[in-house]
Design a protein around this motif. Structure first.
Motif, PDB file in Angstrom:
ATOM      1  N   LEU A  86       0.830  -1.214   0.000  1.00  0.00           N
ATOM      2  CA  LEU A  86       0.000   0.000   0.000  1.00  0.00           C
ATOM      3  C   LEU A  86       0.857   1.252   0.000  1.00  0.00           C
ATOM      4  O   LEU A  86       0.591   2.200  -0.746  1.00  0.00           O
ATOM      5  N   ALA A  87       1.891   1.244   0.830  1.00  0.00           N
ATOM      6  CA  ALA A  87       2.794   2.396   0.886  1.00  0.00           C
ATOM      7  C   ALA A  87       3.499   2.577  -0.460  1.00  0.00           C
ATOM      8  O   ALA A  87       3.615   3.708  -0.964  1.00  0.00           O
ATOM      9  N   SER A  88       3.956   1.479  -1.053  1.00  0.00           N
ATOM     10  CA  SER A  88       4.621   1.551  -2.354  1.00  0.00           C
ATOM     11  C   SER A  88       3.681   2.076  -3.426  1.00  0.00           C
ATOM     12  O   SER A  88       4.073   2.904  -4.253  1.00  0.00           O
ATOM     13  N   LEU A  89       2.447   1.588  -3.406  1.00  0.00           N
ATOM     14  CA  LEU A  89       1.471   2.020  -4.397  1.00  0.00           C
ATOM     15  C   LEU A  89       1.264   3.531  -4.347  1.00  0.00           C
ATOM     16  O   LEU A  89       1.316   4.212  -5.376  1.00  0.00           O
ATOM     17  N   HIS A  90       1.062   4.061  -3.147  1.00  0.00           N
ATOM     18  CA  HIS A  90       0.846   5.508  -3.016  1.00  0.00           C
ATOM     19  C   HIS A  90       2.084   6.300  -3.434  1.00  0.00           C
ATOM     20  O   HIS A  90       1.971   7.308  -4.135  1.00  0.00           O
ATOM     21  N   PHE A  91       3.250   5.826  -3.054  1.00  0.00           N
ATOM     22  CA  PHE A  91       4.499   6.496  -3.432  1.00  0.00           C
ATOM     23  C   PHE A  91       4.686   6.456  -4.947  1.00  0.00           C
ATOM     24  O   PHE A  91       4.975   7.483  -5.578  1.00  0.00           O
ATOM     25  N   LEU A  92       4.510   5.285  -5.544  1.00  0.00           N
ATOM     26  CA  LEU A  92       4.729   5.144  -6.981  1.00  0.00           C
ATOM     27  C   LEU A  92       3.687   5.880  -7.812  1.00  0.00           C
ATOM     28  O   LEU A  92       3.999   6.348  -8.909  1.00  0.00           O
ATOM     29  N   GLU A  93       2.478   6.005  -7.304  1.00  0.00           N
ATOM     30  CA  GLU A  93       1.481   6.812  -8.020  1.00  0.00           C
ATOM     31  C   GLU A  93       1.956   8.252  -8.162  1.00  0.00           C
ATOM     32  O   GLU A  93       1.779   8.869  -9.217  1.00  0.00           O
ATOM     33  N   ARG A  94       2.549   8.784  -7.098  1.00  0.00           N
ATOM     34  CA  ARG A  94       3.056  10.165  -7.157  1.00  0.00           C
ATOM     35  C   ARG A  94       4.277  10.268  -8.082  1.00  0.00           C
ATOM     36  O   ARG A  94       4.374  11.197  -8.870  1.00  0.00           O
ATOM     37  N   VAL A  95       5.170   9.305  -7.986  1.00  0.00           N
ATOM     38  CA  VAL A  95       6.409   9.353  -8.762  1.00  0.00           C
ATOM     39  C   VAL A  95       6.149   9.095 -10.247  1.00  0.00           C
ATOM     40  O   VAL A  95       6.656   9.821 -11.108  1.00  0.00           O
TER      41      VAL A  95
END
Length: 126
Positions: A86-95
């Motif tokens: 979940l944390a990766s998903l939110h981070f990667l959506e921004r990046v």
């Protein structure tokens, strides 16, 4: 550990993951007929977690550890990877500025993490 054993573990892991995905999807969509999406998702996720704890020690990593504590450890690791995903998903959506790209990148990351951690737990020496 030979690469043959790693490869056969990986193939069984991917097949079991496909079965788990089919099972949890069926539970989710069946639940939607009478439950909210959040409750359906939670039930489906818990069914998938139980599948991992029951099926993986005996069928995905045969000959490895199969005790109750090992099964709990695998379940806990899958839950931890879910949170990391979940944390990766939110981070990667921004990046990446793409929900689809973020999803597929997260899927690759969490699949590798689940395999490596589950394998380590169930194949470690006594």
């Amino acid at each position: 550990m030979t690469t043959d054993r790693i490869g056969s573990d990986a193939v069984r892991f991917l097949v079991a993951g496909g079965l788990n995905t089919a099972l949890t999807s069926a539970v989710y969509f069946a639940g939607l007929t009478v439950l909210s999406s959040g409750i359906s998702y939670t039930i489906a996720w818990l069914v998938g977690l139980a599948f991992v704890m029951v099926f993986y020690p005996d069928r995905v990593f045969p000959g490895g550890r199969t005790g109750f504590a090992d099964r709990l450890a695998v379940g806990g690791s899958v839950a931890a990877v879910f949170v990391a995903g979940l944390a990766s998903l939110h981070f990667l959506e921004r990046v990446l500025q793409s929900r689809a790209a973020a999803f597929f990148a997260t899927l690759a990351i969490t699949t590798m993490l689940n395999f490596l951690v589950s394998r380590w737990i169930l194949r470690r020496q006594y």
